[in-house]
Design a protein around this motif. Structure first.
Motif, PDB file in Angstrom:
ATOM      1  N   THR A   1      48.249  72.936  -3.509  1.00 18.76           N
ATOM      2  CA  THR A   1      47.481  72.934  -2.577  1.00 18.76           C
ATOM      3  C   THR A   1      47.907  72.178  -1.388  1.00 18.76           C
ATOM      4  O   THR A   1      47.217  72.517  -0.126  1.00 18.76           O
ATOM      5  CB  THR A   1      46.958  71.388  -2.621  1.00 18.76           C
ATOM      6  OG1 THR A   1      47.282  70.317  -3.196  1.00 18.76           O
ATOM      7  CG2 THR A   1      46.004  70.510  -3.757  1.00 18.76           C
TER       8      THR A   1
ATOM      9  N   SER B   1      50.276  74.048   2.657  1.00 18.91           N
ATOM     10  CA  SER B   1      50.150  74.354   3.473  1.00 18.91           C
ATOM     11  C   SER B   1      50.953  75.856   2.931  1.00 18.91           C
ATOM     12  O   SER B   1      50.808  77.154   3.846  1.00 18.91           O
ATOM     13  CB  SER B   1      49.998  74.334   4.731  1.00 18.91           C
ATOM     14  OG  SER B   1      50.926  73.535   4.834  1.00 18.91           O
TER      15      SER B   1
ATOM     16  N   ARG C   1      53.319  77.145  -3.293  1.00 22.12           N
ATOM     17  CA  ARG C   1      51.948  77.573  -3.847  1.00 22.12           C
ATOM     18  C   ARG C   1      52.332  78.831  -5.363  1.00 22.12           C
ATOM     19  O   ARG C   1      52.115  78.544  -6.541  1.00 22.12           O
ATOM     20  CB  ARG C   1      50.555  77.713  -3.282  1.00 22.12           C
ATOM     21  CG  ARG C   1      49.947  77.392  -2.236  1.00 22.12           C
ATOM     22  CD  ARG C   1      48.717  77.367  -1.534  1.00 22.12           C
ATOM     23  NE  ARG C   1      48.371  78.728  -0.996  1.00 22.12           N
ATOM     24  CZ  ARG C   1      48.752  78.579  -0.095  1.00 22.12           C
ATOM     25  NH1 ARG C   1      49.010  77.811   1.526  1.00 22.12           N
ATOM     26  NH2 ARG C   1      49.086  80.353   0.895  1.00 22.12           N
TER      27      ARG C   1
ATOM     28  N   ASP D   1      37.694  74.126   1.858  1.00 21.13           N
ATOM     29  CA  ASP D   1      38.323  75.716   1.274  1.00 21.13           C
ATOM     30  C   ASP D   1      39.605  74.993   0.491  1.00 21.13           C
ATOM     31  O   ASP D   1      39.759  75.553   0.235  1.00 21.13           O
ATOM     32  CB  ASP D   1      38.751  75.185   2.879  1.00 21.13           C
ATOM     33  CG  ASP D   1      38.037  76.163   3.660  1.00 21.13           C
ATOM     34  OD1 ASP D   1      37.114  77.126   3.431  1.00 21.13           O
ATOM     35  OD2 ASP D   1      37.625  75.704   4.493  1.00 21.13           O
TER      36      ASP D   1
ATOM     37  N   GLN E   1      38.491  76.333  -2.954  1.00 22.55           N
ATOM     38  CA  GLN E   1      38.703  77.215  -3.501  1.00 22.55           C
ATOM     39  C   GLN E   1      39.839  77.589  -3.906  1.00 22.55           C
ATOM     40  O   GLN E   1      39.985  78.747  -4.785  1.00 22.55           O
ATOM     41  CB  GLN E   1      38.026  77.687  -2.603  1.00 22.55           C
ATOM     42  CG  GLN E   1      37.427  79.644  -2.506  1.00 22.55           C
ATOM     43  CD  GLN E   1      35.880  79.081  -3.836  1.00 22.55           C
ATOM     44  OE1 GLN E   1      35.143  79.018  -4.258  1.00 22.55           O
ATOM     45  NE2 GLN E   1      37.363  79.970  -4.789  1.00 22.55           N
ATOM     46  N   MET E   2      40.546  77.008  -2.704  1.00 18.23           N
ATOM     47  CA  MET E   2      41.904  78.256  -3.213  1.00 18.23           C
ATOM     48  C   MET E   2      42.739  77.285  -3.756  1.00 18.23           C
ATOM     49  O   MET E   2      43.008  77.773  -5.436  1.00 18.23           O
ATOM     50  CB  MET E   2      42.626  78.005  -1.840  1.00 18.23           C
ATOM     51  CG  MET E   2      44.587  77.989  -1.935  1.00 18.23           C
ATOM     52  SD  MET E   2      45.505  77.195  -0.553  1.00 18.23           S
ATOM     53  CE  MET E   2      45.638  75.348  -0.917  1.00 18.23           C
TER      54      MET E   2
ATOM     55  N   ASP F   1      41.009  79.692  -6.752  1.00 16.87           N
ATOM     56  CA  ASP F   1      41.771  81.401  -6.823  1.00 16.87           C
ATOM     57  C   ASP F   1      43.139  80.770  -7.432  1.00 16.87           C
ATOM     58  O   ASP F   1      43.101  81.611  -8.456  1.00 16.87           O
ATOM     59  CB  ASP F   1      41.245  81.652  -5.260  1.00 16.87           C
ATOM     60  CG  ASP F   1      40.453  81.964  -4.965  1.00 16.87           C
ATOM     61  OD1 ASP F   1      39.097  81.868  -5.112  1.00 16.87           O
ATOM     62  OD2 ASP F   1      39.833  81.397  -3.471  1.00 16.87           O
TER      63      ASP F   1
END
Length: 280
Positions: free
Chosen positions: A73, A75, A80, A121, A124-125, A128
């Motif tokens: 999660t 930024s 990630r 958002d 959804q990230m 994905d």
């Protein structure tokens, strides 16, 4: 319904010194052991696989993301990416051990501070990213589990409904739901309704008392849970976690005289409930 126990009942980390837990789980008459994949550098996959084969015991694996460099999660795209590689490595270890189910809090850093409700958002990230991990897992014959935990430990997935929503966003057939009665006791309106909501997507359930003590000694509605599982003809995994002496579990008092008492009485309770509702 397969009954098992988490290796944390005996050992805090999984390595070769923890291999005797496999024999202890087998001696309890259980169907599988849940192996934590926390410190991957300490895990000898080959010796674990051999021990499982010798004991003729099934295994599943689980993790809790505690390294900030694995936070999917974040930024920061580099972090990630590290998180994706970590989860893929967990999947690889799972497969190499001869297991086919990897589960846990795989969607966010455990205890990550967050000042607002998660946005669409972020969800959804995460979806994905987990879609990529799920596709990798599918190639290795591994199923992923999403475990909702309470609001004090994660900001992202607290309820069965949220876990199902994340599963739908991932949209891969090898992604399932993993519930935990301890966390459900905090977050769900009704435990049996949450189990029913998971339905055929339920693949694993932690059978923990409301205070993480001996199952059957608290106020969890065990009859309601086992009744629904029986009605669903549930054939998945169900395991006991034991955290009497487990550092980092936020248990500040003795929940049972010792781990052995918690495990033996807890396993006996689970077996009795299964026999009552599943007629085995």
């Amino acid at each position: 319904m397969k009954l098992g126990a988490h290796a944390s009942a005996w050992y805090k980390q999984w390595n070769d010194s923890a291999l005797p837990a496999i024999d202890q789980v087998k001696a309890l008459g259980l169907d599988f052991i849940e192996i934590p994949l926390m410190n991957l550098d300490d895990i000898n996959v080959k010796s674990t696989r051999k021990k499982l084969q010798d004991a003729r015991l099934e295994a599943i694996t689980s993790t809790l993301i505690t390294n900030a460099n694995h936070d999917i999660t974040s930024s920061d795209p580099k972090i990630r990416a590290y998180g994706i590689e970590y989860l893929k490595q967990c999947v690889q270890y799972t497969s190499e051990m001869g297991a086919n189910f990897f589960t846990g809090v795989i969607y966010a850093l455990h205890l990550k501070p967050h000042t607002e409700r998660p946005s669409n958002d972020i969800m959804q990230m995460v979806a994905d990213i987990l879609k990529e991990v799920a596709q990798y897992a599918n190639d290795l014959g591994v199923t992923l589990g999403i475990e909702p935990i309470n609001r004090y430990e994660t900001f992202l997935v607290n309820t069965c409904e949220q876990a199902v929503m994340l599963k739908k966003l991932i949209a891969e057939p090898n992604v399932k739901i993993h519930l935990d009665t301890y966390h459900m006791n905090i977050e769900e309106k009704k435990l049996d309704a949450a189990v029913r909501f998971a339905g055929e997507d339920l693949h694993h359930i932690h059978l923990n008392e409301n205070d993480w003590g001996i199952p059957g000694s608290g106020h969890v509605d065990w009859d309601g849970i086992f009744r629904v599982l029986s009605e669903m003809k549930y054939q998945g995994y169900a395991s006991l976690e034991c955290v009497v002496d487990f550092q980092g579990s936020f248990v500040w008092r003795q929940l049972a005289p010792n781990n052995r008492t918690l495990v033996e009485q807890g396993v006996r309770f689970m077996q009795d409930m299964r026999n009552r509702y599943f007629f085995v």
